[in-house]
Structures are given as C-alpha cells and as structure tokens.
Design a protein around this motif. Structure first.
Motif, PDB file in Angstrom:
ATOM      1  N   TYR A 199       0.678  -1.102   0.022  1.00 40.59           N
ATOM      2  CA  TYR A 199       0.023  -0.254   0.081  1.00 40.59           C
ATOM      3  C   TYR A 199       1.038   1.330   0.064  1.00 40.59           C
ATOM      4  O   TYR A 199       1.714   1.466   0.911  1.00 40.59           O
ATOM      5  CB  TYR A 199      -0.867  -0.042   1.256  1.00 40.59           C
ATOM      6  N   VAL A 200       1.056   1.888  -1.172  1.00 36.51           N
ATOM      7  CA  VAL A 200       1.720   3.003  -1.064  1.00 36.51           C
ATOM      8  C   VAL A 200       1.000   4.415  -0.600  1.00 36.51           C
ATOM      9  O   VAL A 200       0.079   4.639  -0.679  1.00 36.51           O
ATOM     10  CB  VAL A 200       2.051   3.441  -2.759  1.00 36.51           C
ATOM     11  N   HIS A 201       1.888   5.048   0.297  1.00 40.05           N
ATOM     12  CA  HIS A 201       1.455   6.126   0.932  1.00 40.05           C
ATOM     13  C   HIS A 201       2.003   7.685   0.275  1.00 40.05           C
ATOM     14  O   HIS A 201       1.129   8.360   0.155  1.00 40.05           O
ATOM     15  CB  HIS A 201       1.727   6.049   2.645  1.00 40.05           C
ATOM     16  N   GLU A 202       3.079   7.284  -0.082  1.00 40.03           N
ATOM     17  CA  GLU A 202       3.758   8.764  -0.690  1.00 40.03           C
ATOM     18  C   GLU A 202       5.125   8.443  -1.315  1.00 40.03           C
ATOM     19  O   GLU A 202       5.495   7.575  -1.243  1.00 40.03           O
ATOM     20  CB  GLU A 202       4.289   9.679   0.392  1.00 40.03           C
ATOM     21  N   VAL A 203       5.116   9.261  -2.333  1.00 44.55           N
ATOM     22  CA  VAL A 203       6.621   9.097  -3.297  1.00 44.55           C
ATOM     23  C   VAL A 203       6.898  10.561  -3.388  1.00 44.55           C
ATOM     24  O   VAL A 203       6.039  11.401  -3.754  1.00 44.55           O
ATOM     25  CB  VAL A 203       6.014   8.513  -4.658  1.00 44.55           C
ATOM     26  N   GLY A 204       8.194  10.795  -3.031  1.00 43.58           N
ATOM     27  CA  GLY A 204       8.587  12.122  -3.509  1.00 43.58           C
ATOM     28  C   GLY A 204      10.162  11.978  -3.333  1.00 43.58           C
ATOM     29  O   GLY A 204      10.766  10.929  -3.874  1.00 43.58           O
ATOM     30  N   GLY A 205      10.739  13.068  -3.483  1.00 42.63           N
ATOM     31  CA  GLY A 205      12.232  13.190  -3.465  1.00 42.63           C
ATOM     32  C   GLY A 205      12.732  14.665  -4.225  1.00 42.63           C
ATOM     33  O   GLY A 205      12.224  15.521  -4.170  1.00 42.63           O
ATOM     34  N   THR A 206      13.821  14.465  -4.689  1.00 42.39           N
ATOM     35  CA  THR A 206      14.479  15.657  -5.347  1.00 42.39           C
ATOM     36  C   THR A 206      15.166  15.269  -6.555  1.00 42.39           C
ATOM     37  O   THR A 206      15.024  14.207  -7.086  1.00 42.39           O
ATOM     38  CB  THR A 206      15.608  16.491  -4.492  1.00 42.39           C
ATOM     39  N   GLU A 207      16.062  16.151  -7.301  1.00 44.13           N
ATOM     40  CA  GLU A 207      16.507  15.943  -8.291  1.00 44.13           C
ATOM     41  C   GLU A 207      17.608  14.741  -8.373  1.00 44.13           C
ATOM     42  O   GLU A 207      17.721  14.087  -9.461  1.00 44.13           O
ATOM     43  CB  GLU A 207      17.341  16.969  -9.115  1.00 44.13           C
ATOM     44  N   THR A 208      17.886  14.489  -7.288  1.00 41.89           N
ATOM     45  CA  THR A 208      18.987  13.163  -6.856  1.00 41.89           C
ATOM     46  C   THR A 208      18.467  11.960  -6.503  1.00 41.89           C
ATOM     47  O   THR A 208      19.200  10.887  -6.480  1.00 41.89           O
ATOM     48  CB  THR A 208      19.988  13.701  -6.278  1.00 41.89           C
ATOM     49  N   HIS A 209      17.344  11.965  -5.899  1.00 40.79           N
ATOM     50  CA  HIS A 209      16.948  10.696  -5.062  1.00 40.79           C
ATOM     51  C   HIS A 209      15.297  10.769  -4.901  1.00 40.79           C
ATOM     52  O   HIS A 209      14.752  11.697  -5.359  1.00 40.79           O
ATOM     53  CB  HIS A 209      17.671  10.619  -3.924  1.00 40.79           C
ATOM     54  N   VAL A 210      15.140   9.457  -4.620  1.00 36.77           N
ATOM     55  CA  VAL A 210      13.660   8.869  -4.586  1.00 36.77           C
ATOM     56  C   VAL A 210      13.333   8.624  -3.170  1.00 36.77           C
ATOM     57  O   VAL A 210      14.166   7.819  -2.554  1.00 36.77           O
ATOM     58  CB  VAL A 210      13.228   8.020  -5.747  1.00 36.77           C
ATOM     59  N   HIS A 211      11.996   9.066  -2.552  1.00 34.20           N
ATOM     60  CA  HIS A 211      11.778   8.462  -1.273  1.00 34.20           C
ATOM     61  C   HIS A 211      10.334   7.869  -1.445  1.00 34.20           C
ATOM     62  O   HIS A 211       9.524   8.209  -2.251  1.00 34.20           O
ATOM     63  CB  HIS A 211      11.431   9.688  -0.025  1.00 34.20           C
ATOM     64  N   LYS A 260       2.034   5.413  14.165  1.00 31.97           N
ATOM     65  CA  LYS A 260       1.596   6.724  14.834  1.00 31.97           C
ATOM     66  C   LYS A 260       2.638   7.874  14.175  1.00 31.97           C
ATOM     67  O   LYS A 260       2.306   9.093  14.061  1.00 31.97           O
ATOM     68  CB  LYS A 260       2.029   6.954  16.258  1.00 31.97           C
ATOM     69  N   ASP A 261       3.631   7.410  13.627  1.00 31.17           N
ATOM     70  CA  ASP A 261       4.648   8.450  12.711  1.00 31.17           C
ATOM     71  C   ASP A 261       4.348   8.462  11.293  1.00 31.17           C
ATOM     72  O   ASP A 261       4.958   9.139  10.593  1.00 31.17           O
ATOM     73  CB  ASP A 261       6.013   7.930  12.971  1.00 31.17           C
ATOM     74  N   LEU A 262       3.163   7.757  10.816  1.00 32.33           N
ATOM     75  CA  LEU A 262       3.166   7.714   9.331  1.00 32.33           C
ATOM     76  C   LEU A 262       2.683   9.143   8.796  1.00 32.33           C
ATOM     77  O   LEU A 262       3.436   9.538   7.733  1.00 32.33           O
ATOM     78  CB  LEU A 262       1.642   6.821   8.930  1.00 32.33           C
TER      79      LEU A 262
END
Length: 152
Positions: free
Chosen positions: A47-59, A110-112
């Motif tokens: 279950y995907v909650h979030e996808v993000g990052g910058t020009e150099t990496h992905v979270h 709780k930290d989600l």
C-alpha cells in the motif's frame, strides 16, 4: 504462511540516481513518481502512501504485508522504473540510472503522517537544511550514518 494475519509494516525507502546526479528533471520525476505509485498499487500486499524526492533521489513510503521480501520489492521498483522512464522518454537510451543500494527504515503507524509529510516536502527540507538524517540514510559504514546532503 497463513492467509489471515494482521501487520503494520510501515517502511520508508530511499535510493539515489547513479552518482547522485540530478537526473530527475521535472519531466523524468513526474514519469518516475507516477510509475512507482502505479507499480505499488498493482503489487499485492503493498500500500503506497507517498512518493517524493529531489533531482538526485527518490523516497517511498509504503506499508507491506509480511509476505513481501523488501529487497525484491525495492529491486523491482528500481529496475522497472528506470526501464519505464528510458523507454518512454529516452527511446531506450539510458536517461535514468539508479546507483546500487538503498536505505530502508521501519516506523510506527503513529509516525505515518509525519513521514508522509517529510517526503512530500523534500525540496523544502533540502533547501532549508532541515533533512532528517534517519530518513536520508542510504548506507552505513562502521555504524555511522552516511547521509546525502544537497548544497543549498
């Protein structure tokens, strides 16, 4: 393994473009993030909650079933996303390549919301120098965190 189980396996995963180069231009980033979201939506037990990052990496923030092997999931996400971007935007050339390895950490439910918000605001955190070392960690050497920080 039983089909009936309860789990709260929340993960934050981070990985970098090859040599931490700024390969995730706006167009590449859009295609990559959309692809990662869709791939996770289509992965049973994820279950995907979030996808993000910058020009150099992905979270990626994801919850998984205990039947999923993390290393296989991340390997599939990295391999298939670079393949998708290269086929779609570069006509098979190597526009997007990932470096070897990744960082993964687990966190409580709780930290989600905090972790999702952190990933959503990656550019701001890197610009202001407010990165979370734990969530930016991609390797460890002798127990010391190796954190990638971008120049302001």
């Amino acid at each position: 393994m039983s089909r009936n189980y309860y789990s709260e396996i929340n993960l934050h995963v981070v990985w970098h473009a090859k040599l931490s180069r700024p390969l995730l231009t706006p167009q590449v980033e859009t295609v990559t993030h959309q692809y990662l979201r869709q791939r996770l939506i289509n992965t049973p037990g994820a279950y995907v909650h979030e996808v993000g990052g910058t020009e150099t990496h992905v979270h990626v923030v994801v919850s998984i079933a205990p039947t999923i092997l993390i290393s296989e999931l991340v390997g599939q996400l990295k391999g298939s996303s670079s393949h998708e971007v290269n086929q779609k935007l570069a006509l098979g050339r190597k526009l997007l390549e990932w470096q070897g390895g990744y960082g993964v950490g687990s966190f409580g439910t709780k930290d989600l919301e905090w972790v999702k918000e952190y990933v959503r605001n990656q550019r701001q955190h890197h610009a202001q120098g407010t990165v979370s070392e734990r969530l930016e960690r991609i390797s460890s050497e002798d127990g010391e965190a190796q954190v990638h920080r971008e120049a302001p």
